[in-house]
Design an enzyme around this catalytic site. Structure first.
Site, PDB file in Angstrom:
ATOM      1  N   HIS A 115       0.872  -1.185   0.000  1.00  0.00           N
ATOM      2  CA  HIS A 115       0.000   0.000   0.000  1.00  0.00           C
ATOM      3  C   HIS A 115       0.905   1.229   0.000  1.00  0.00           C
ATOM      4  O   HIS A 115       1.619   1.472   0.978  1.00  0.00           O
ATOM      5  CB  HIS A 115      -0.906  -0.030   1.236  1.00  0.00           C
ATOM      6  CG  HIS A 115      -1.721   1.217   1.443  1.00  0.00           C
ATOM      7  ND1 HIS A 115      -3.021   1.186   1.882  1.00  0.00           N
ATOM      8  CD2 HIS A 115      -1.430   2.522   1.268  1.00  0.00           C
ATOM      9  CE1 HIS A 115      -3.483   2.424   1.969  1.00  0.00           C
ATOM     10  NE2 HIS A 115      -2.528   3.254   1.615  1.00  0.00           N
ATOM     11  N   GLU A 123      -8.084   4.481  -4.480  1.00  0.00           N
ATOM     12  CA  GLU A 123      -9.060   5.519  -4.156  1.00  0.00           C
ATOM     13  C   GLU A 123      -8.381   6.825  -3.770  1.00  0.00           C
ATOM     14  O   GLU A 123      -7.179   6.853  -3.512  1.00  0.00           O
ATOM     15  CB  GLU A 123     -10.023   5.060  -3.052  1.00  0.00           C
ATOM     16  CG  GLU A 123      -9.385   4.436  -1.845  1.00  0.00           C
ATOM     17  CD  GLU A 123     -10.411   3.698  -0.967  1.00  0.00           C
ATOM     18  OE1 GLU A 123     -10.728   4.230   0.105  1.00  0.00           O
ATOM     19  OE2 GLU A 123     -10.887   2.611  -1.343  1.00  0.00           O
ATOM     20  N   ARG A 168      -9.118  14.462   1.989  1.00  0.00           N
ATOM     21  CA  ARG A 168      -9.082  15.063   3.325  1.00  0.00           C
ATOM     22  C   ARG A 168      -7.689  14.899   3.912  1.00  0.00           C
ATOM     23  O   ARG A 168      -6.841  14.218   3.344  1.00  0.00           O
ATOM     24  CB  ARG A 168     -10.082  14.327   4.219  1.00  0.00           C
ATOM     25  CG  ARG A 168      -9.826  12.814   4.181  1.00  0.00           C
ATOM     26  CD  ARG A 168     -10.573  12.055   5.203  1.00  0.00           C
ATOM     27  NE  ARG A 168     -10.415  10.626   5.014  1.00  0.00           N
ATOM     28  CZ  ARG A 168      -9.418   9.892   5.503  1.00  0.00           C
ATOM     29  NH1 ARG A 168      -8.469  10.477   6.229  1.00  0.00           N
ATOM     30  NH2 ARG A 168      -9.346   8.599   5.281  1.00  0.00           N
ATOM     31  N   ARG A 182       1.835   4.272  15.399  1.00  0.00           N
ATOM     32  CA  ARG A 182       0.551   4.597  16.027  1.00  0.00           C
ATOM     33  C   ARG A 182       0.450   3.855  17.352  1.00  0.00           C
ATOM     34  O   ARG A 182       0.499   2.627  17.397  1.00  0.00           O
ATOM     35  CB  ARG A 182      -0.607   4.181  15.130  1.00  0.00           C
ATOM     36  CG  ARG A 182      -0.687   4.987  13.851  1.00  0.00           C
ATOM     37  CD  ARG A 182      -2.057   4.844  13.251  1.00  0.00           C
ATOM     38  NE  ARG A 182      -2.077   5.302  11.880  1.00  0.00           N
ATOM     39  CZ  ARG A 182      -3.187   5.556  11.198  1.00  0.00           C
ATOM     40  NH1 ARG A 182      -4.369   5.366  11.782  1.00  0.00           N
ATOM     41  NH2 ARG A 182      -3.129   5.963   9.961  1.00  0.00           N
TER      42      ARG A 182
HETATM   43  C1  MV4 Z   1      -7.637  -4.473  -3.421  1.00  0.00           C
HETATM   44  C2  MV4 Z   1      -6.822  -5.514  -2.947  1.00  0.00           C
HETATM   45  C3  MV4 Z   1      -6.354  -6.406  -3.867  1.00  0.00           C
HETATM   46  N1  MV4 Z   1      -6.701  -6.308  -5.169  1.00  0.00           N
HETATM   47  N2  MV4 Z   1      -7.969  -4.408  -4.711  1.00  0.00           N
HETATM   48  C4  MV4 Z   1      -8.516  -2.392   0.815  1.00  0.00           C
HETATM   49  C5  MV4 Z   1      -8.635  -0.932   1.047  1.00  0.00           C
HETATM   50  C6  MV4 Z   1      -9.165  -0.383  -0.206  1.00  0.00           C
HETATM   51  N3  MV4 Z   1      -8.767   0.959  -0.435  1.00  0.00           N
HETATM   52  C7  MV4 Z   1      -8.590  -1.292  -1.241  1.00  0.00           C
HETATM   53  N4  MV4 Z   1      -8.287  -2.509  -0.570  1.00  0.00           N
HETATM   54  C8  MV4 Z   1      -7.807  -3.550  -1.287  1.00  0.00           C
HETATM   55  N5  MV4 Z   1      -8.092  -3.526  -2.600  1.00  0.00           N
HETATM   56  C9  MV4 Z   1      -7.503  -5.307  -5.558  1.00  0.00           C
HETATM   57  N6  MV4 Z   1      -7.844  -5.221  -6.852  1.00  0.00           N
HETATM   58  C10 MV4 Z   1      -6.509  -5.557  -1.586  1.00  0.00           C
HETATM   59  C11 MV4 Z   1      -7.020  -4.582  -0.746  1.00  0.00           C
HETATM   60  C12 MV4 Z   1      -6.690  -4.707   0.643  1.00  0.00           C
HETATM   61  C13 MV4 Z   1      -5.879  -3.763   1.289  1.00  0.00           C
HETATM   62  C14 MV4 Z   1      -5.344  -2.650   0.636  1.00  0.00           C
HETATM   63  C15 MV4 Z   1      -4.548  -1.731   1.308  1.00  0.00           C
HETATM   64  C16 MV4 Z   1      -4.252  -1.928   2.641  1.00  0.00           C
HETATM   65  C17 MV4 Z   1      -4.761  -3.009   3.298  1.00  0.00           C
HETATM   66  C18 MV4 Z   1      -5.574  -3.941   2.640  1.00  0.00           C
HETATM   67  C19 MV4 Z   1      -6.068  -5.035   3.340  1.00  0.00           C
HETATM   68  C20 MV4 Z   1      -6.860  -5.940   2.717  1.00  0.00           C
HETATM   69  C21 MV4 Z   1      -7.178  -5.783   1.363  1.00  0.00           C
END
Ligand code: MV4
Length: 446
Positions: A208, A287, A291, A337
């Protein structure tokens, strides 16, 4: 500049905003729930108003109560902070209809970013890389199955009005997708008021990485680099750092340039974080958080820019006085945190702070609202403090972090401090070798 500003939040972030106001010479109005009457943001503000009972719904989410507080105190602006009403387009519109300035983007942009399908389409059209998926929201399971077949399993279903990880379902084959399609739709309806869902290729082990920008009302967009936020559980971030160990200058400024162009074209105003998954050297847009974010402080340390002050100045109609060429991303910052929760189960742990000592020294920043004998209420987020460590290099930063976390004393409630002490000793953490699932995979051992 505003003469008086109301802070529609509590805890460490309310104090963070208060400090920015004091530097800008703005009078402050604090609002609080019944139980929060003795919080430090209430003490430090010029005026304060009780906006309701303890539950968030009746206080920090109570739009009419907050608007009344602004009206009676004559506040010219409202800063929503993080969480609570900070992304609420309806609130932003109500605020401006009362001739008060909402510190944040327009209701138009808030609505756009709140709908993840629209946000993704918009960002894709503006040149951001996105993950392969359905063309917008899906109504028909047959189309979902065909999409999945084309994209290849595993796939993930997400609620269009979701975000932050809530209501997502991963499917490894058509049978699972058939089941999850119904489940995702009904859960989306219950949780977000709309059963609109969309489908994406599921990235199994991404990082992330999010990018901080600031935009004024005159087409100036500043790129403040990235934050690595993969160390999380249940979509609750635990540790954030900047810069990321996996990006070089070229990759950093390449994605930065794409984002700056896109947001200039959007006519976006205010601060934003653009969230990506990073996999195999590639960015995939997830996304936009329209903010301020809790982890903004990491970026403040590496850029020297006061993001909250800039955010308020922009809302007051000022032109950005900083240029991209003035911004040097320098050194390394890590935020820890400190939450009032069990470090194994992550269950919130309210209670009284019996003893308290904060670390200090060169490069140690502590953003916190707690004090000795403070009783952590059960009603709100469990964040007690952010320990932000800054040094020239990541190696030095981790060394400083070790003694800063050792110096920290919070007795009376369980906190995440002990977990952090173990984390920074882990070889994977030291090597930058982790993804969004690392913590869950390793928590039992830690
Ligand atoms: C995903 C993903 C894997 N593949 N989308 C979780 C938060 C949201 N903003 C998007 N998320 C995810 N989207 C695809 N196509 C995995 C996650 C996800 C995740 C992303 C960021 C931080 C932590 C997470 C924990 C579980 C799943």
């Amino acid at each position: 500049m505003f003469k008086k500003l109301l802070i529609a939040n509590r805890g460490e972030i309310a104090i963070r905003i208060l400090r920015a106001c004091k530097e800008l010479g703005i009078k402050t109005v604090a609002v609080h729930s019944l139980i929060d009457a003795s919080l430090m943001h209430v003490k430090f503000a010029d005026e304060s108003i009780c906006i309701g009972p303890n539950s968030s719904a009746q206080s920090y989410l109570n739009i009419s109560s907050i608007l009344s507080a602004a009206e009676v105190t004559g506040a010219e602006a409202i800063h929503p902070g993080v969480g609570f009403l900070s992304e609420n387009a309806h609130f932003a519109r109500m605020v401006s209809e009362h001739n008060i300035t909402f510190i944040g983007p327009s209701p138009y942009h808030l609505t756009m970013m709140g709908d993840k399908v629209i946000a993704k389409k918009t960002m894709q059209n503006l040149g951001l890389p996105v993950v392969n998926g359905s063309d917008g929201a899906l109504d028909d399971i047959e189309i979902a199955l065909r999409n999945a077949e084309n994209i290849g399993y595993p796939v993930i279903l997400k609620a269009s009005l979701g975000g932050g990880g809530k209501g997502m379902k991963v499917s490894n084959n058509p049978e699972e997708l058939q089941l999850n399609f119904k489940l995702a739709k009904s859960e989306a309806k219950i949780n977000f008021g709309s059963d609109a869902i969309y489908l994406e290729k599921y990235l199994t082990n991404p990082k992330h990485i999010e990018i901080q920008i600031i935009c004024d009302n005159y087409g100036h967009v500043l790129f403040l680099g990235e934050r690595e936020c993969s160390i999380q559980r249940n979509n609750q971030k635990l540790m954030e750092e900047s810069p990321s160990t996996v990006l070089n200058e070229e990759q950093r400024y390449h994605i930065g340039e794409i984002i700056v162009k896109a947001f200039r074209q959007l006519g976006y105003s205010g601060v934003a974080t653009i969230e990506f998954l990073y996999d195999n050297g590639q960015f995939f847009f997830m996304e936009v958080n329209p903010r301020l974010q809790v982890e903004h402080s990491v970026t403040e340390q590496t850029t020297g820019i006061d993001i909250v002050k800039e955010q308020i100045k922009i809302a007051a109609g000022e032109e950005l006085s900083i240029h991209q060429s003035d911004i040097k991303i320098k050194g390394h910052a890590i935020e820890f945190r400190i939450n009032a929760e069990d470090s194994k189960t992550f269950m919130p742990c309210p209670g009284k702070i019996e003893e308290l000592y904060f670390p200090g020294g060169n490069g140690i920043r502590v953003d916190s609202h707690i004090y000795r004998n403070y009783v952590v209420p059960q009603y709100y987020d469990s964040l007690l403090a952010k320990i932000i460590v800054y040094a020239n290099t990541r190696e030095e930063c981790l060394k400083k972090a070790a003694y800063a976390l050792d110096e920290l004393v919070i007795d009376g409630v369980n906190t995440t401090t002990e977990l952090h002490k173990k984390l920074i000793k882990e070889q994977d953490i030291i090597d930058g070798n982790f993804d969004i699932h690392w913590l869950v995979r390793n928590i039992d051992r830690l």
